[in-house]
Motif scaffolding. Sequence first.
Motif, PDB file in Angstrom:
ATOM      1  N   ASP A  66       3.567  10.195   2.042  1.00 26.20           N
ATOM      2  CA  ASP A  66       3.266   9.358   0.887  1.00 26.20           C
ATOM      3  C   ASP A  66       2.083   8.435   1.215  1.00 26.20           C
ATOM      4  O   ASP A  66       2.211   7.216   1.210  1.00 26.20           O
ATOM      5  CB  ASP A  66       4.526   8.550   0.511  1.00 26.20           C
ATOM      6  N   TYR A  69       2.532   5.412   3.300  1.00 28.69           N
ATOM      7  CA  TYR A  69       3.537   4.403   2.929  1.00 28.69           C
ATOM      8  C   TYR A  69       4.907   4.800   3.492  1.00 28.69           C
ATOM      9  O   TYR A  69       5.934   4.265   3.093  1.00 28.69           O
ATOM     10  CB  TYR A  69       3.590   4.213   1.405  1.00 28.69           C
ATOM     11  N   HIS A 109      10.650  -0.103   3.071  1.00 23.34           N
ATOM     12  CA  HIS A 109      11.174   1.153   3.602  1.00 23.34           C
ATOM     13  C   HIS A 109      10.362   1.588   4.808  1.00 23.34           C
ATOM     14  O   HIS A 109       9.224   1.154   4.990  1.00 23.34           O
ATOM     15  CB  HIS A 109      11.154   2.246   2.535  1.00 23.34           C
ATOM     16  N   PHE A 151      10.717   8.668  -7.385  1.00 18.96           N
ATOM     17  CA  PHE A 151      10.079   9.975  -7.225  1.00 18.96           C
ATOM     18  C   PHE A 151      11.003  11.113  -7.681  1.00 18.96           C
ATOM     19  O   PHE A 151      10.826  12.258  -7.299  1.00 18.96           O
ATOM     20  CB  PHE A 151       9.669  10.185  -5.759  1.00 18.96           C
ATOM     21  N   PHE A 170      12.116   5.506  -3.013  1.00 15.02           N
ATOM     22  CA  PHE A 170      11.025   6.464  -3.193  1.00 15.02           C
ATOM     23  C   PHE A 170      11.485   7.828  -2.641  1.00 15.02           C
ATOM     24  O   PHE A 170      12.484   8.355  -3.088  1.00 15.02           O
ATOM     25  CB  PHE A 170       9.747   5.920  -2.551  1.00 15.02           C
ATOM     26  N   GLN A 174      11.967   8.237   2.902  1.00 17.68           N
ATOM     27  CA  GLN A 174      11.592   6.809   2.959  1.00 17.68           C
ATOM     28  C   GLN A 174      12.834   5.933   2.712  1.00 17.68           C
ATOM     29  O   GLN A 174      12.967   5.328   1.638  1.00 17.68           O
ATOM     30  CB  GLN A 174      10.531   6.481   1.893  1.00 17.68           C
ATOM     31  N   ARG A 204      -1.261  -7.115   1.844  1.00 15.58           N
ATOM     32  CA  ARG A 204      -0.859  -6.754   0.487  1.00 15.58           C
ATOM     33  C   ARG A 204       0.559  -6.195   0.663  1.00 15.58           C
ATOM     34  O   ARG A 204       0.773  -5.248   1.422  1.00 15.58           O
ATOM     35  CB  ARG A 204      -1.829  -5.708  -0.065  1.00 15.58           C
ATOM     36  N   ASP A 206       3.667  -4.190  -0.166  1.00 13.32           N
ATOM     37  CA  ASP A 206       4.022  -3.020  -0.965  1.00 13.32           C
ATOM     38  C   ASP A 206       5.398  -3.212  -1.597  1.00 13.32           C
ATOM     39  O   ASP A 206       6.327  -3.712  -0.955  1.00 13.32           O
ATOM     40  CB  ASP A 206       4.054  -1.794  -0.031  1.00 13.32           C
ATOM     41  N   GLU A 268       2.089  -6.177  -4.616  1.00 14.00           N
ATOM     42  CA  GLU A 268       2.393  -5.306  -5.741  1.00 14.00           C
ATOM     43  C   GLU A 268       3.642  -5.836  -6.412  1.00 14.00           C
ATOM     44  O   GLU A 268       4.696  -5.917  -5.789  1.00 14.00           O
ATOM     45  CB  GLU A 268       2.630  -3.890  -5.210  1.00 14.00           C
ATOM     46  N   HIS A 329      -5.120   2.899  -5.638  1.00 16.93           N
ATOM     47  CA  HIS A 329      -4.742   4.245  -5.187  1.00 16.93           C
ATOM     48  C   HIS A 329      -3.593   4.849  -6.001  1.00 16.93           C
ATOM     49  O   HIS A 329      -3.295   6.026  -5.862  1.00 16.93           O
ATOM     50  CB  HIS A 329      -4.371   4.192  -3.699  1.00 16.93           C
ATOM     51  N   ASP A 330      -2.929   4.019  -6.825  1.00 14.65           N
ATOM     52  CA  ASP A 330      -1.860   4.536  -7.691  1.00 14.65           C
ATOM     53  C   ASP A 330      -2.291   4.645  -9.144  1.00 14.65           C
ATOM     54  O   ASP A 330      -1.523   5.087  -9.983  1.00 14.65           O
ATOM     55  CB  ASP A 330      -0.651   3.571  -7.681  1.00 14.65           C
ATOM     56  N   ARG A 392      -1.408  11.374  -8.326  1.00 10.32           N
ATOM     57  CA  ARG A 392      -2.350  10.326  -7.932  1.00 10.32           C
ATOM     58  C   ARG A 392      -3.502  10.863  -7.075  1.00 10.32           C
ATOM     59  O   ARG A 392      -4.399  10.120  -6.700  1.00 10.32           O
ATOM     60  CB  ARG A 392      -1.586   9.217  -7.193  1.00 10.32           C
ATOM     61  N   ARG A 396      -7.469   9.702  -5.353  1.00 10.73           N
ATOM     62  CA  ARG A 396      -7.458   9.592  -3.891  1.00 10.73           C
ATOM     63  C   ARG A 396      -8.454  10.532  -3.230  1.00 10.73           C
ATOM     64  O   ARG A 396      -8.549  10.582  -2.002  1.00 10.73           O
ATOM     65  CB  ARG A 396      -6.041   9.877  -3.384  1.00 10.73           C
TER      66      ARG A 396
HETATM   67  C1  NOJ Z   1       3.673   1.575  -3.695  1.00 12.34           C
HETATM   68  C2  NOJ Z   1       2.437   2.264  -3.208  1.00 12.34           C
HETATM   69  O1  NOJ Z   1       1.325   1.662  -3.809  1.00 12.34           O
HETATM   70  C3  NOJ Z   1       2.570   3.715  -3.572  1.00 12.34           C
HETATM   71  O2  NOJ Z   1       1.395   4.421  -3.301  1.00 12.34           O
HETATM   72  C4  NOJ Z   1       3.741   4.294  -2.821  1.00 12.34           C
HETATM   73  O3  NOJ Z   1       3.960   5.616  -3.237  1.00 12.34           O
HETATM   74  C5  NOJ Z   1       5.008   3.477  -3.054  1.00 12.34           C
HETATM   75  N1  NOJ Z   1       4.790   2.073  -2.964  1.00 12.34           N
HETATM   76  C6  NOJ Z   1       6.056   3.828  -2.039  1.00 12.34           C
HETATM   77  O4  NOJ Z   1       5.710   3.246  -0.819  1.00 12.34           O
END
Ligand code: NOJ
Length: 533
Positions: A66, A69, A109, A151, A170, A174, A204, A206, A268, A329-330, A392, A396
Amino acid sequence: MNVDSHDEGEWWRSAVIYEIALISFQDSNGDGKGDLAGLIARIDYLKWLGVDAVWLTPIYKSPFRDLGYDISDYRVIDPAFGCLDQFDELLKALHAEGIRLILDLVPNHTANDHKWFVESSSSPHRAKADWYIWADAAENGGPPNNWMSRFGGSAWEWCEARRQYYYHSFLVEQPDLNWRNPQVRAAIAEVMRFWLDRGVDGFRVDASAVLIKDVLLRDNPPNPDAAGKPPPQRHTPVFTDDRPETMNCIEFIREVIDSYPARLLCGEVQGETDRIGHFYGTERPRLHLPLNFALLDASWEALSLQAAIDAYFNALPEHAWPVWVVGGHDKQRVASKIGEAQMRVLAMLLMTLRGTPFFYMGDEIGRKRVSIPSDQVRDPFEKLVPGFGLCRDPERAPMRWDDSPHGGFTTGIPWLPLERDCGLNVTAQQSDDHSILMLFRGLIALRQEQECLRQGRYVPLRSRDDVLAYKRTSATNEILVALNISAEPRKWHWQGRYRLLMSTYLDRSAQTLPETSILLRPNEGVVIAIDIG
Ligand code: NOJ
């Protein structure tokens, strides 16, 4: 400027922050993946562009299911990216150029091959047994409740060794850490200190809104607006997301940050605009900058943008510093959503609003979504929840530095393909005085020059005829911004003597404006300043 001394307090209030997904920025060794050495080689570009800080998506050891992440070791740089020595070199080189570095912190996670999870999942009697979220099966042997992974599918996974389920917000790979356990908090604090001691300028955070889940494991209620939405949105996640107890975890993370001078905590968050205030905190501070995507969520229309900006400012607690994000990135590339000409106007909006601007690598060249053939999809989100346009990968794809087939990104085979159309690349745009790249650079420089754009008050004007307009004012200056959101010319009026500072077309020269109106061309934005000369 050398930033080693960290003596500038809340430096992020004046900063422009640039997000880099390292794997897609610059490859140095031909393996098709960006790396630290590649980034070091591109510091000149960052300096030229004028950004003040870089936020890097995770660079730690990871199976990369991921985008990193999923972390296997928080203190090790993934070998695909380089090593700690190179990291230190990067940090030193960035600081020498006056550019700060923010890392991604993923406290919610780990990867399932992290040694903490390996131990926790091996037996309910080991020291780390309670480091993750474990629950017994329901009476029928199924998952403990109806919680769903973002997910897709149940958020619970059976573990035979413990004969229990573990929770994952997720991917199955994870597992979520148990933030109710003080040992987990302490372990994440140590990880933070490890990087802060090396000199990073902040994190940042997450998934900061999901750190705590309901202790009673109550089922999430059905989502009344689920029709047409992807299966993970079948429920309203009231018992898994944005729980009040989560705020205490963010406060804890902030305390660690505050034990170092001049470090930034952005994060986030999620939910409607009116929730954003909570993430700043009141008596106990939380995030300095909860990331705000209101400009991406609003439709490209003057009144909608004006309403989104107003709603956001209204939701901020007093003294909270605003933040605006136009890519990530998302997030789907905004240039694909609104168009190339409109992207220039958005750049002007971003750089002239009150608050810290964030943009994502490639936004500055007007990059659009890259079409990824189905057999080359990497994003697990798309693989697990196909058919809803959630992939995504299009955002990327590797950075395009030039018009060669692999864009100057790699001499090997890029980990994700690049688009065939090579018009949007850094080299071509650096030699075109009117390119969007030159516009981003010019706007960053203008913001740097004009204290009023960085620190001044935001004063809305009444937007009409598709022109979004506002003022920025300080004790000694006044700047007007007018953005024609339509694809037709629009006349715009003001009172007083002003001079033009910049047009998104980059063709009107700085001049005292002879009249008190201007004919804005289609999708043209202008910045004008009061003429005191
Ligand atoms: C938020 C991240 O920005 C994303 O890219 C990721 O898939 C999820 N958290 C899980 O870590």
